[in-house]
Design an enzyme around this catalytic site. Structure first.
Site, PDB file in Angstrom:
ATOM      1  N   PRO A  43       0.823  -1.217   0.000  1.00 22.95           N
ATOM      2  CA  PRO A  43       0.000   0.000   0.000  1.00 22.95           C
ATOM      3  C   PRO A  43       0.854   1.264   0.000  1.00 22.95           C
ATOM      4  O   PRO A  43       0.495   2.274  -0.589  1.00 22.95           O
ATOM      5  CB  PRO A  43      -0.791  -0.097   1.318  1.00 22.95           C
ATOM      6  CG  PRO A  43      -0.644  -1.494   1.794  1.00 22.95           C
ATOM      7  CD  PRO A  43       0.600  -2.048   1.200  1.00 22.95           C
ATOM      8  N   MET A  44       2.029   1.183   0.689  1.00 25.10           N
ATOM      9  CA  MET A  44       2.912   2.349   0.761  1.00 25.10           C
ATOM     10  C   MET A  44       4.359   1.890   0.712  1.00 25.10           C
ATOM     11  O   MET A  44       4.676   0.787   1.129  1.00 25.10           O
ATOM     12  CB  MET A  44       2.674   3.075   2.081  1.00 25.10           C
ATOM     13  CG  MET A  44       1.551   4.100   1.991  1.00 25.10           C
ATOM     14  SD  MET A  44       1.367   5.084   3.481  1.00 25.10           S
ATOM     15  CE  MET A  44       1.971   4.060   4.781  1.00 25.10           C
ATOM     16  N   ASP A 249      58.632 -10.852  15.430  1.00 25.72           N
ATOM     17  CA  ASP A 249      59.334 -10.229  16.543  1.00 25.72           C
ATOM     18  C   ASP A 249      58.941 -10.905  17.848  1.00 25.72           C
ATOM     19  O   ASP A 249      57.860 -11.467  17.948  1.00 25.72           O
ATOM     20  CB  ASP A 249      58.918  -8.761  16.662  1.00 25.72           C
ATOM     21  CG  ASP A 249      59.557  -7.912  15.589  1.00 25.72           C
ATOM     22  OD1 ASP A 249      60.432  -8.434  14.872  1.00 25.72           O
ATOM     23  OD2 ASP A 249      59.177  -6.735  15.477  1.00 25.72           O
ATOM     24  N   LYS A 271      63.894  -9.210  19.323  1.00 24.36           N
ATOM     25  CA  LYS A 271      64.760  -8.073  19.616  1.00 24.36           C
ATOM     26  C   LYS A 271      64.283  -7.385  20.884  1.00 24.36           C
ATOM     27  O   LYS A 271      64.373  -6.187  21.022  1.00 24.36           O
ATOM     28  CB  LYS A 271      64.762  -7.085  18.445  1.00 24.36           C
ATOM     29  CG  LYS A 271      65.773  -7.489  17.386  1.00 24.36           C
ATOM     30  CD  LYS A 271      66.151  -6.340  16.512  1.00 24.36           C
ATOM     31  CE  LYS A 271      65.001  -5.996  15.597  1.00 24.36           C
ATOM     32  NZ  LYS A 271      65.405  -5.054  14.535  1.00 24.36           N
ATOM     33  N   GLY A 302      55.445  -6.118  15.772  1.00 26.57           N
ATOM     34  CA  GLY A 302      54.534  -5.532  16.751  1.00 26.57           C
ATOM     35  C   GLY A 302      54.070  -4.164  16.275  1.00 26.57           C
ATOM     36  O   GLY A 302      54.807  -3.455  15.585  1.00 26.57           O
ATOM     37  N   GLY A 303      52.857  -3.799  16.620  1.00 27.05           N
ATOM     38  CA  GLY A 303      52.350  -2.474  16.279  1.00 27.05           C
ATOM     39  C   GLY A 303      52.263  -2.276  14.783  1.00 27.05           C
ATOM     40  O   GLY A 303      51.746  -3.128  14.061  1.00 27.05           O
ATOM     41  N   ASP A 304      52.806  -1.180  14.307  1.00 32.39           N
ATOM     42  CA  ASP A 304      52.832  -0.888  12.883  1.00 32.39           C
ATOM     43  C   ASP A 304      54.267  -1.077  12.372  1.00 32.39           C
ATOM     44  O   ASP A 304      55.212  -0.684  13.050  1.00 32.39           O
ATOM     45  CB  ASP A 304      52.382   0.557  12.638  1.00 32.39           C
ATOM     46  CG  ASP A 304      52.388   0.877  11.165  1.00 32.39           C
ATOM     47  OD1 ASP A 304      51.381   0.595  10.503  1.00 32.39           O
ATOM     48  OD2 ASP A 304      53.418   1.390  10.661  1.00 32.39           O
ATOM     49  N   MET A 384      59.811   2.895  23.823  1.00 30.58           N
ATOM     50  CA  MET A 384      61.077   2.332  24.312  1.00 30.58           C
ATOM     51  C   MET A 384      61.740   3.220  25.351  1.00 30.58           C
ATOM     52  O   MET A 384      62.953   3.388  25.353  1.00 30.58           O
ATOM     53  CB  MET A 384      62.032   2.105  23.128  1.00 30.58           C
ATOM     54  CG  MET A 384      61.488   1.083  22.151  1.00 30.58           C
ATOM     55  SD  MET A 384      62.545   0.775  20.743  1.00 30.58           S
ATOM     56  CE  MET A 384      62.011   2.049  19.615  1.00 30.58           C
TER      57      MET A 384
HETATM   58  N1  SAH Z   1      56.353  -0.910  15.710  1.00 33.75           N
HETATM   59  C1  SAH Z   1      55.901  -0.844  17.063  1.00 33.75           C
HETATM   60  C2  SAH Z   1      56.923  -0.212  17.975  1.00 33.75           C
HETATM   61  C3  SAH Z   1      58.140  -1.027  18.150  1.00 33.75           C
HETATM   62  S1  SAH Z   1      59.240  -0.321  19.308  1.00 33.75           S
HETATM   63  C4  SAH Z   1      54.587  -0.081  17.126  1.00 33.75           C
HETATM   64  O1  SAH Z   1      54.174   0.510  16.112  1.00 33.75           O
HETATM   65  O2  SAH Z   1      53.951  -0.082  18.166  1.00 33.75           O
HETATM   66  C5  SAH Z   1      58.806  -1.182  20.789  1.00 33.75           C
HETATM   67  C6  SAH Z   1      58.146  -0.239  21.760  1.00 33.75           C
HETATM   68  O3  SAH Z   1      56.780  -0.077  21.433  1.00 33.75           O
HETATM   69  C7  SAH Z   1      58.116  -0.724  23.182  1.00 33.75           C
HETATM   70  O4  SAH Z   1      59.332  -0.457  23.842  1.00 33.75           O
HETATM   71  C8  SAH Z   1      56.985   0.080  23.758  1.00 33.75           C
HETATM   72  O5  SAH Z   1      57.390   1.413  24.025  1.00 33.75           O
HETATM   73  C9  SAH Z   1      56.033   0.130  22.589  1.00 33.75           C
HETATM   74  N2  SAH Z   1      55.033  -0.946  22.690  1.00 33.75           N
HETATM   75  C10 SAH Z   1      54.826  -1.933  21.829  1.00 33.75           C
HETATM   76  N3  SAH Z   1      53.793  -2.705  22.221  1.00 33.75           N
HETATM   77  C11 SAH Z   1      53.325  -2.152  23.353  1.00 33.75           C
HETATM   78  C12 SAH Z   1      52.264  -2.457  24.249  1.00 33.75           C
HETATM   79  N4  SAH Z   1      51.461  -3.499  24.048  1.00 33.75           N
HETATM   80  N5  SAH Z   1      52.070  -1.659  25.315  1.00 33.75           N
HETATM   81  C13 SAH Z   1      52.864  -0.590  25.542  1.00 33.75           C
HETATM   82  N6  SAH Z   1      53.881  -0.260  24.724  1.00 33.75           N
HETATM   83  C14 SAH Z   1      54.107  -1.027  23.652  1.00 33.75           C
END
Ligand code: SAH
Length: 478
Positions: A43-44, A249, A271, A302-304, A384
């Site tokens: 209807p609509m 890592d 490392k 780790g991280g980027d 770090m």
């Molecule tokens: N490429 C990584 C950094 C590598 S250098 C990034 O982009 O995060 C490693 C440092 O990252 C550590 O000494 C600490 O300062 C930081 N780091 C990495 N993981 C961490 C976490 N889960 N909590 C707090 N600091 C972290």
């Protein structure tokens, strides 16, 4: 088997959707994608369907449902809010041998619409025979994350060259090897990197070669994020699923490695500060050795990978040696620690910029531009730095940063063991020592860090920010 699975070709075939709301609109859109000639009866109409009708993509029968609407249609979907009406549509449809789906009502339906992963021409459809739609949806998400979007274009390309591939590789075994190469090699990698023209050129080149294309190794530089597997990107997950070899890592959490393909070879190239150290040249050599052997190598960091991760050097090395590579970004510690301690890194009132700084300098810490680092209205995210807190604090104070500047020091950010220590800059070394904060930890320094006190939500909160009254006293004393 309760249901007979089928994939229907509805191109140019008339179908009917009864209902004018959002659900009907979603069903109509899906049918349109499959090329069906869609009529909607209600209807609509809600705004989405009205637009489709105005664009002429959907035909419209206005008014209350009538069984004549079913004439000539291949299938009907009942998406009205009224169960008695849905039941009537279903009964009419069944008596005319139409395929009938009543949304969310398997009892009234003669066919069900599965959860779909669309990498056309590849379609993966999941059904729980209507018993567990939530499970079907979860499975869909899992599979969705496994199949990268480049798969669709790859299959389309393969479809276009099918006859030529068959002619060039008449023998079945050789054809299989060619398709393996197509799926694992540079053509798919180029499609993933959004180079469709190059990808096709590679395919054509391979078809005109005298010998079979050799498996070509590649390296994906992947950011694993700060530790919580939930912070991986889908692309990272796919790379882990496809890896033959993973060079990771020490900082990469075991839970993340658990997500990798079971038979992938895992090599730790740790490392961790103070622990075993794998020289960068050794890492380069391993990357080269495995890639040259035709393997898919994931270099997991780790991280980027491009934030204090020496990812840039590794790319340069790979480029110099002609190894194909991709880079998958990860959530860097600064972003993760900020989010998991409730500290916005920028803030309209307090911080207009953020600096990512490492305290692990190739040269001495004295070479950093402390004058700039000590400036107000900015946030410092120091990587770090746990072993350098004394000097860090001394230099910042000496260069004029206020002793009461709040900090949040986040240890094991995003992991269940996360601890967040808050306080004022002048207390930083002593507080960190008292609470035995260890690496990995990230220091967030600046006015925004004060927000951790109230907004912190993950893990343990330690320390305290100076009371405004004592802040005044401190400022007077300084
Ligand atoms: N490429 C990584 C950094 C590598 S250098 C990034 O982009 O995060 C490693 C440092 O990252 C550590 O000494 C600490 O300062 C930081 N780091 C990495 N993981 C961490 C976490 N889960 N909590 C707090 N600091 C972290």
């Amino acid at each position: 088997m309760q249901l007979y699975p089928l994939f229907a070709d509805l191109t140019d075939r008339p179908v009917l959707v009864v209902g004018g709301g959002d659900v009907a609109a979603r069903k109509a859109a899906m049918l349109l994608r499959a090329g069906a000639r869609v009529t909607v009866g209600a209807p609509m109409l809600g705004p989405e369907l009205r637009e489709l009708v105005q664009q002429g993509r959907v035909a419209y029968r206005a008014g209350a449902y009538q069984s004549e609407w079913l004439a000539g249609v291949w299938l009907v979907i009942a998406a009205t809010r009224s169960r008695p009406l849905n039941a009537r549509i279903a009964a009419d449809g069944h008596s005319q041998q139409r395929l009938v789906n009543v949304v969310d009502d398997p009892v009234l339906s003669s066919f069900q619409v599965p959860a779909v992963i669309d990498r056309s021409p590849l379609l993966v459809a999941i059904s729980s025979s209507g018993t567990a739609p939530v499970l079907a949806r979860r499975l869909r998400e899992r599979i969705e994350s496994l199949l990268d979007p480049a798969l669709g274009p790859l299959l389309q390309l393969a479809q276009r060259y099918r006859a030529r591939i068959r002619a060039r590789h008449a023998d079945l075994a050789s054809r299989r090897r060619f398709y393996d190469w197509l799926h694992d090699g540079p053509v798919r990698a180029l499609l993933r990197a959004s180079h469709p023209v190059h990808a096709e050129q590679q395919l054509v080149a391979a078809l005109s070669q005298r010998h079979e294309p050799k498996a070509q190794g590649s390296v994906v530089l992947v950011g694993a994020g700060p530790g919580d597997p939930g912070l991986l990107t889908l692309r990272a997950l796919r790379a882990l699923n496809e890896a033959d070899v993973i060079l990771h890592d020490a900082l990469v959490d075991a839970q993340i490695l658990d997500l990798a393909r079971r038979d992938a070879v895992q090599i730790a190239v740790g490392k961790r500060s103070g622990g075993v150290h794998t020289p960068q040249e050794t890492i380069h050599a391993l990357l080269l050795e495995h890639a040259r052997a035709g393997r898919r190598v994931v270099r997991l960091k780790g991280g980027d990978p491009f934030v204090f991760g020496r990812g840039g050097e590794e790319l340069e090395f790979l480029r110099a040696h002609g190894i194909v590579y991709e880079v998958v970004p990860g959530i860097t510690a600064a972003l993760a620690c900020a989010a998991f301690s409730g500290v916005p890194l920028t803030h309209r009132d307090h911080a207009q910029s953020v600096r990512l700084v490492t305290a692990q300098c190739q040269h001495a810490l004295t070479e950093l531009n402390w004058g700039e680092l000590a400036q107000e209205r900015q946030t410092l995210a120091v990587y770090m730095g746990v072993n350098k807190l004394d000097e860090l604090t001394r230099q910042l104070l000496a260069h004029g940063r206020a002793p009461t500047t709040p900090f949040a020091l986040v240890e094991n950010g995003s992991l269940p063991s996360q601890r967040t220590l808050v306080g004022a800059l002048h207390d930083l070394p002593s507080l960190a020592a008292r609470h035995a904060i260890r690496a990995p930890a990230l220091l967030i320094l600046g006015e925004v860090a004060a927000l951790a006190d109230a907004s912190h939500w993950h893990g343990e909160l330690l320390g305290a920010l100076p009371h405004p009254a004592s802040t005044a006293t401190l400022a007077d004393a300084a």
